[in-house]
Design a protein around this motif. Structure first.
Motif, PDB file in Angstrom:
ATOM      1  N   PHE A  29       0.836  -1.212   0.000  1.00 25.05           N
ATOM      2  CA  PHE A  29       0.000   0.000   0.000  1.00 25.05           C
ATOM      3  C   PHE A  29       0.866   1.255   0.000  1.00 25.05           C
ATOM      4  O   PHE A  29       0.507   2.256  -0.620  1.00 25.05           O
ATOM      5  N   SER A  30       1.982   1.204   0.671  1.00 20.00           N
ATOM      6  CA  SER A  30       2.830   2.394   0.784  1.00 20.00           C
ATOM      7  C   SER A  30       3.416   2.834  -0.552  1.00 20.00           C
ATOM      8  O   SER A  30       3.960   3.929  -0.651  1.00 20.00           O
ATOM      9  N   TRP A  53       2.657   8.440  -2.837  1.00 20.52           N
ATOM     10  CA  TRP A  53       3.256   7.396  -2.011  1.00 20.52           C
ATOM     11  C   TRP A  53       4.383   7.963  -1.147  1.00 20.52           C
ATOM     12  O   TRP A  53       4.769   7.353  -0.156  1.00 20.52           O
ATOM     13  N   ARG A  72      -2.862   9.724   5.087  1.00 18.91           N
ATOM     14  CA  ARG A  72      -2.785   8.269   4.946  1.00 18.91           C
ATOM     15  C   ARG A  72      -2.094   7.668   6.149  1.00 18.91           C
ATOM     16  O   ARG A  72      -1.264   8.319   6.794  1.00 18.91           O
ATOM     17  N   ASP A  73      -2.469   6.436   6.448  1.00 21.62           N
ATOM     18  CA  ASP A  73      -1.834   5.673   7.507  1.00 21.62           C
ATOM     19  C   ASP A  73      -1.399   4.355   6.874  1.00 21.62           C
ATOM     20  O   ASP A  73      -2.227   3.454   6.694  1.00 21.62           O
ATOM     21  N   ASN A  74      -0.148   4.271   6.532  1.00 17.49           N
ATOM     22  CA  ASN A  74       0.332   3.071   5.839  1.00 17.49           C
ATOM     23  C   ASN A  74       0.285   1.829   6.721  1.00 17.49           C
ATOM     24  O   ASN A  74       0.183   0.712   6.218  1.00 17.49           O
ATOM     25  N   SER A  75       0.337   2.020   8.028  1.00 22.27           N
ATOM     26  CA  SER A  75       0.260   0.868   8.924  1.00 22.27           C
ATOM     27  C   SER A  75      -1.129   0.246   8.927  1.00 22.27           C
ATOM     28  O   SER A  75      -1.285  -0.928   9.292  1.00 22.27           O
ATOM     29  N   ASN A  77      -3.130   0.619   6.041  1.00 23.40           N
ATOM     30  CA  ASN A  77      -3.527   0.533   4.627  1.00 23.40           C
ATOM     31  C   ASN A  77      -4.757   1.380   4.340  1.00 23.40           C
ATOM     32  O   ASN A  77      -5.680   0.957   3.622  1.00 23.40           O
TER      33      ASN A  77
END
Length: 124
Positions: A29-30, A53, A72-75, A77
């Motif tokens: 996702f990141s 990204w 966004r919160d990549n942790s 997704n």
């Protein structure tokens, strides 16, 4: 392959706030640039905001300047759209979109994956 599921839409009074979420399945996702678009009945799909990204953000300044914030919160997704000071012109179906490694494009055709949309209704 990425699957996107939006949530958080609903009915809000003019001047109110909503936070939309878009949860992405799949890996990496990141590495995806995420965008929010909206479409009102009888109108074309409109760019709202995007976050790359790398964390760079772009907004439709004419429509949402100073009122909407994308994050966004990549942790988790997940990408968010915080919407404040909503007015009836903001009423639409809001769509989340994704493109891998791309820039924050304002053009819907640049995005490869789309969610089903979430309805936002603003009462006056």
């Amino acid at each position: 392959q990425v699957q996107l599921i939006e949530s958080g839409g609903g009915l809000v009074q003019s001047g109110g706030s909503l936070r939309l979420s878009c949860a992405a399945s799949g890996r990496a996702f990141s590495t995806y640039t995420m965008g929010w678009f909206r479409q009102a009945p009888g109108k074309e799909r409109e760019f709202v905001a995007a976050i790359s990204w790398t964390g760079y953000t772009t907004y439709n300044e004419d429509s949402v300047k100073g009122r909407f914030t994308i994050s966004r919160d990549n942790s988790k997704n997940t990408v968010y759209l915080q919407m404040n000071s909503l007015n009836p012109d903001d009423a639409a179906v809001y769509y989340c979109a994704a493109r891998q490694y791309g820039t924050t494009s304002r053009y819907w055709s640049a995005y490869d994956y789309w969610g089903q949309g979430t309805q936002v209704t603003v009462s006056s």
